[in-house]
Design an enzyme around this catalytic site. Structure first.
Site, PDB file in Angstrom:
ATOM      1  N   ASP A  33       0.661  -1.381   0.117  1.00  0.00           N
ATOM      2  CA  ASP A  33       0.253  -0.504  -0.497  1.00  0.00           C
ATOM      3  C   ASP A  33       0.876   0.985  -0.491  1.00  0.00           C
ATOM      4  O   ASP A  33       1.699   1.541   0.880  1.00  0.00           O
ATOM      5  CB  ASP A  33      -0.851  -0.509   1.148  1.00  0.00           C
ATOM      6  CG  ASP A  33      -2.243   1.237   1.208  1.00  0.00           C
ATOM      7  OD1 ASP A  33      -2.075   1.823   1.144  1.00  0.00           O
ATOM      8  OD2 ASP A  33      -3.542   0.332   0.658  1.00  0.00           O
ATOM      9  N   ILE A  60       1.831   0.312  -6.605  1.00  0.00           N
ATOM     10  CA  ILE A  60       1.252  -0.083  -7.666  1.00  0.00           C
ATOM     11  C   ILE A  60       1.591   0.335  -8.826  1.00  0.00           C
ATOM     12  O   ILE A  60       2.201  -0.475 -10.099  1.00  0.00           O
ATOM     13  CB  ILE A  60       0.077  -0.829  -7.668  1.00  0.00           C
ATOM     14  CG1 ILE A  60      -0.948   0.857  -8.121  1.00  0.00           C
ATOM     15  CG2 ILE A  60       0.119  -1.766  -6.497  1.00  0.00           C
ATOM     16  CD1 ILE A  60      -2.456  -0.413  -8.574  1.00  0.00           C
ATOM     17  N   ALA A  82      -5.911  -1.876  -4.652  1.00  0.00           N
ATOM     18  CA  ALA A  82      -5.372  -0.089  -4.644  1.00  0.00           C
ATOM     19  C   ALA A  82      -6.396   0.175  -5.849  1.00  0.00           C
ATOM     20  O   ALA A  82      -5.992  -0.552  -6.873  1.00  0.00           O
ATOM     21  CB  ALA A  82      -3.816  -0.544  -5.105  1.00  0.00           C
ATOM     22  N   ALA A  83      -6.984   1.263  -5.424  1.00  0.00           N
ATOM     23  CA  ALA A  83      -7.370   2.083  -6.976  1.00  0.00           C
ATOM     24  C   ALA A  83      -7.924   3.677  -5.844  1.00  0.00           C
ATOM     25  O   ALA A  83      -7.875   3.670  -4.534  1.00  0.00           O
ATOM     26  CB  ALA A  83      -8.357   1.943  -7.199  1.00  0.00           C
ATOM     27  N   THR A 125     -16.376  -2.195  -9.928  1.00  0.00           N
ATOM     28  CA  THR A 125     -16.977  -1.325  -9.342  1.00  0.00           C
ATOM     29  C   THR A 125     -18.392  -1.772 -10.234  1.00  0.00           C
ATOM     30  O   THR A 125     -18.333  -1.477 -11.478  1.00  0.00           O
ATOM     31  CB  THR A 125     -16.850  -0.080  -9.097  1.00  0.00           C
ATOM     32  OG1 THR A 125     -18.064   0.284  -8.800  1.00  0.00           O
ATOM     33  CG2 THR A 125     -16.268   1.035 -10.619  1.00  0.00           C
ATOM     34  N   ASP A 126     -19.629  -1.396 -10.344  1.00  0.00           N
ATOM     35  CA  ASP A 126     -20.930  -1.537 -10.595  1.00  0.00           C
ATOM     36  C   ASP A 126     -21.402  -0.326 -11.837  1.00  0.00           C
ATOM     37  O   ASP A 126     -21.285  -0.116 -12.427  1.00  0.00           O
ATOM     38  CB  ASP A 126     -21.925  -1.524  -9.818  1.00  0.00           C
ATOM     39  CG  ASP A 126     -22.181  -0.735  -8.465  1.00  0.00           C
ATOM     40  OD1 ASP A 126     -21.374   0.213  -8.332  1.00  0.00           O
ATOM     41  OD2 ASP A 126     -23.420  -0.883  -8.380  1.00  0.00           O
ATOM     42  N   GLU A 127     -19.784   0.545 -11.082  1.00  0.00           N
ATOM     43  CA  GLU A 127     -20.061   2.037 -12.452  1.00  0.00           C
ATOM     44  C   GLU A 127     -19.409   1.938 -13.242  1.00  0.00           C
ATOM     45  O   GLU A 127     -19.873   3.154 -14.172  1.00  0.00           O
ATOM     46  CB  GLU A 127     -19.189   3.302 -10.620  1.00  0.00           C
ATOM     47  CG  GLU A 127     -19.725   3.702  -9.807  1.00  0.00           C
ATOM     48  CD  GLU A 127     -19.072   4.818  -9.179  1.00  0.00           C
ATOM     49  OE1 GLU A 127     -18.585   5.655  -9.578  1.00  0.00           O
ATOM     50  OE2 GLU A 127     -19.057   4.503  -7.965  1.00  0.00           O
ATOM     51  N   TYR A 153     -13.220   8.470 -13.226  1.00  0.00           N
ATOM     52  CA  TYR A 153     -13.078   6.821 -11.416  1.00  0.00           C
ATOM     53  C   TYR A 153     -13.437   5.789 -12.709  1.00  0.00           C
ATOM     54  O   TYR A 153     -12.900   4.882 -12.857  1.00  0.00           O
ATOM     55  CB  TYR A 153     -13.667   7.385 -10.352  1.00  0.00           C
ATOM     56  CG  TYR A 153     -14.129   5.956  -9.420  1.00  0.00           C
ATOM     57  CD1 TYR A 153     -13.218   5.559  -9.199  1.00  0.00           C
ATOM     58  CD2 TYR A 153     -15.261   5.568  -9.641  1.00  0.00           C
ATOM     59  CE1 TYR A 153     -13.030   3.867  -8.402  1.00  0.00           C
ATOM     60  CE2 TYR A 153     -15.266   4.002  -8.997  1.00  0.00           C
ATOM     61  CZ  TYR A 153     -14.159   3.425  -8.466  1.00  0.00           C
ATOM     62  OH  TYR A 153     -14.580   2.697  -7.868  1.00  0.00           O
ATOM     63  N   ALA A 155     -14.740   5.182 -15.460  1.00  0.00           N
ATOM     64  CA  ALA A 155     -13.752   4.620 -16.828  1.00  0.00           C
ATOM     65  C   ALA A 155     -12.217   4.384 -16.539  1.00  0.00           C
ATOM     66  O   ALA A 155     -11.890   3.716 -17.496  1.00  0.00           O
ATOM     67  CB  ALA A 155     -13.944   6.359 -17.712  1.00  0.00           C
ATOM     68  N   LYS A 157     -11.931   2.880 -14.045  1.00  0.00           N
ATOM     69  CA  LYS A 157     -11.776   0.782 -13.812  1.00  0.00           C
ATOM     70  C   LYS A 157     -12.442   0.123 -15.015  1.00  0.00           C
ATOM     71  O   LYS A 157     -11.529  -0.944 -14.879  1.00  0.00           O
ATOM     72  CB  LYS A 157     -12.698   1.252 -13.225  1.00  0.00           C
ATOM     73  CG  LYS A 157     -12.567   1.965 -11.441  1.00  0.00           C
ATOM     74  CD  LYS A 157     -11.074   1.008 -10.943  1.00  0.00           C
ATOM     75  CE  LYS A 157     -11.024  -0.385 -10.244  1.00  0.00           C
ATOM     76  NZ  LYS A 157     -10.030  -0.862  -8.991  1.00  0.00           N
ATOM     77  N   ASN A 182     -22.407  -0.094  -4.001  1.00  0.00           N
ATOM     78  CA  ASN A 182     -21.576   0.377  -2.837  1.00  0.00           C
ATOM     79  C   ASN A 182     -21.466  -0.050  -1.323  1.00  0.00           C
ATOM     80  O   ASN A 182     -22.521  -0.644  -1.024  1.00  0.00           O
ATOM     81  CB  ASN A 182     -22.675   1.953  -2.899  1.00  0.00           C
ATOM     82  CG  ASN A 182     -22.773   2.697  -4.092  1.00  0.00           C
ATOM     83  OD1 ASN A 182     -22.648   2.438  -4.742  1.00  0.00           O
ATOM     84  ND2 ASN A 182     -22.519   3.706  -3.430  1.00  0.00           N
ATOM     85  N   ASP A 274     -25.795  19.260  -7.438  1.00  0.00           N
ATOM     86  CA  ASP A 274     -25.030  17.851  -7.806  1.00  0.00           C
ATOM     87  C   ASP A 274     -24.403  18.327  -8.337  1.00  0.00           C
ATOM     88  O   ASP A 274     -23.697  19.214  -9.223  1.00  0.00           O
ATOM     89  CB  ASP A 274     -26.067  17.143  -8.926  1.00  0.00           C
ATOM     90  CG  ASP A 274     -26.474  15.341  -8.717  1.00  0.00           C
ATOM     91  OD1 ASP A 274     -25.959  15.585  -8.166  1.00  0.00           O
ATOM     92  OD2 ASP A 274     -27.760  15.589  -9.780  1.00  0.00           O
ATOM     93  N   ARG A 275     -23.862  16.741  -8.381  1.00  0.00           N
ATOM     94  CA  ARG A 275     -22.263  16.290  -9.120  1.00  0.00           C
ATOM     95  C   ARG A 275     -21.722  16.381 -10.444  1.00  0.00           C
ATOM     96  O   ARG A 275     -23.259  15.400 -10.783  1.00  0.00           O
ATOM     97  CB  ARG A 275     -21.126  15.346  -8.303  1.00  0.00           C
ATOM     98  CG  ARG A 275     -20.960  14.314  -8.814  1.00  0.00           C
ATOM     99  CD  ARG A 275     -20.600  13.282  -7.810  1.00  0.00           C
ATOM    100  NE  ARG A 275     -21.044  12.220  -8.048  1.00  0.00           N
ATOM    101  CZ  ARG A 275     -20.887  10.677  -7.001  1.00  0.00           C
ATOM    102  NH1 ARG A 275     -19.961  11.515  -5.890  1.00  0.00           N
ATOM    103  NH2 ARG A 275     -21.034   9.798  -7.727  1.00  0.00           N
TER     104      ARG A 275
END
Length: 331
Positions: A33, A60, A82-83, A125-127, A153, A155, A157, A182, A274-275
């Site tokens: 880490d 990494i 790690a991300a 991730t599900d994103e 983020y 993209a 992943k 999540n 909102d973002r």
């Protein structure tokens, strides 16, 4: 067997270290880490003195760091937690996410090939799937859903996932990928929604809610995520597995539930702008993992949320230290 756990001082990676080091005393676990603002060495306190655990500070995305740890240990399995993972930070600094999440993954896989690692597991991730319509509760992401990331983020992943699958096709590297919904639970960074809510509420400060709070997420207790990864790494076949909790909640209702558990007023809520590109809904179909490998969550949502609230209330020193790391990173 020897396992490399990257990002093990972070939220999910740290919980996995606690779980795996205890479950497999006959195996050796090495945590690599970089201890960025999202990594907290005190997260690893429960395992730091265990005879089957070793901590190594390293990045990494630094080939020398990775080469050094692979030379020192003969790894059978590599699990990449790690991300860079905070969406807001990816909007402000996308290059950092590409460096860690894409190039870092590539450097790890090159080392896996060079040193004959049996399996590389990518924690995703599900994103990467984008968003689902909020008025179609019947629709969920499957492993065959197209990739349609919305943020730098997600993209990054998705890029790492595609690279991992390409390494399997091109070089024959045994690769598994888990795409989770999540997470919440102990040791989560206080910049995330659940611990942010708890931490602010305990201090009677306002809790920001993006937009109108109707964005829906499928919530997964981190312990259940750890058992899923363990199941996939040890028993899964090369490919992708979705991991979800079947606990869809919109952000507003989740925050109100946390406030109720703390006995705090809903008047602490503060709606903010909102973002950009904020996905409206995620939902995971994890039938493949359940039917093929027999995995299922062990904790119901309410029990897990109560445990998370209790842990955060009892570990304010850890929360404050982690928050200070975030503040220092922003200077």
């Amino acid at each position: 067997m020897n396992f490399l756990i990257t990002g093990g001082a972070g939220f999910i990676g740290g919980n996995y270290c606690h779980y795996a080091v205890k479950k497999y005393p006959q195996h050796q676990f090495v945590c690599l880490d970089a201890l960025t603002y999202a990594g907290n060495l005190s997260t690893l306190a429960p395992v730091m003195d265990k005879p089957n655990f070793t901590f190594v500070k390293g990045d990494i995305s630094d080939k020398n760091d990775v080469e050094s740890v692979f030379k020192q240990f003969a790894f059978d399995y590599v699990i990449n937690f790690a991300a860079e993972s905070h969406v807001d930070n990816s909007i402000a600094n996308p290059s950092l996410f590409v460096k860690t999440n894409v190039f870092g993954t590539q450097i790890l896989m090159d080392a896996c090939l060079k040193y004959n690692v049996k399996r590389f597991h990518q924690v995703s991730t599900d994103e990467v799937y984008g968003q689902l319509p909020i008025d179609r509760p019947d629709m969920m992401f499957t492993e065959q859903s197209p990739l349609n990331p919305s943020s730098p983020y997600s993209a990054s992943k998705a890029s790492a996932d595609l690279l991992a699958l390409a390494y399997h096709k091109t070089y024959g590297l045994d690769v598994t990928i888990s795409r989770c919904s999540n997470n919440f639970g102990p040791y989560q960074s206080p910049e995330k929604l659940v611990p942010l809510t708890i931490n602010n509420a305990l201090k009677d400060t306002t809790i920001p809610i993006y937009g109108d709070g109707t964005n829906v997420r499928d919530w997964l207790y981190v312990y259940d995520h750890c058992t899923a990864i363990d199941t996939i790494v040890i028993n899964g076949e090369c490919g992708i597995y979705n991991v979800g909790g079947h606990n869809e909640r919109n952000n507003l209702s989740l925050v109100k539930r946390v406030l109720d558990l703390l006995g705090k007023p809903h008047s602490l809520l503060k709606f903010v702008a909102d973002r950009p590109a904020h996905d409206i809904r995620y939902a995971i179909d994890c039938k493949k993992l359940q039917t093929q490998l027999g995995w299922k969550p062990q904790f119901d949502f309410d029990t897990a949320l109560q445990h998370t609230v209790n842990w955060n209330k009892q570990n304010t020193d850890w929360l404050n230290q982690s928050m200070q790391n975030i503040i220092n990173n922003r200077k």
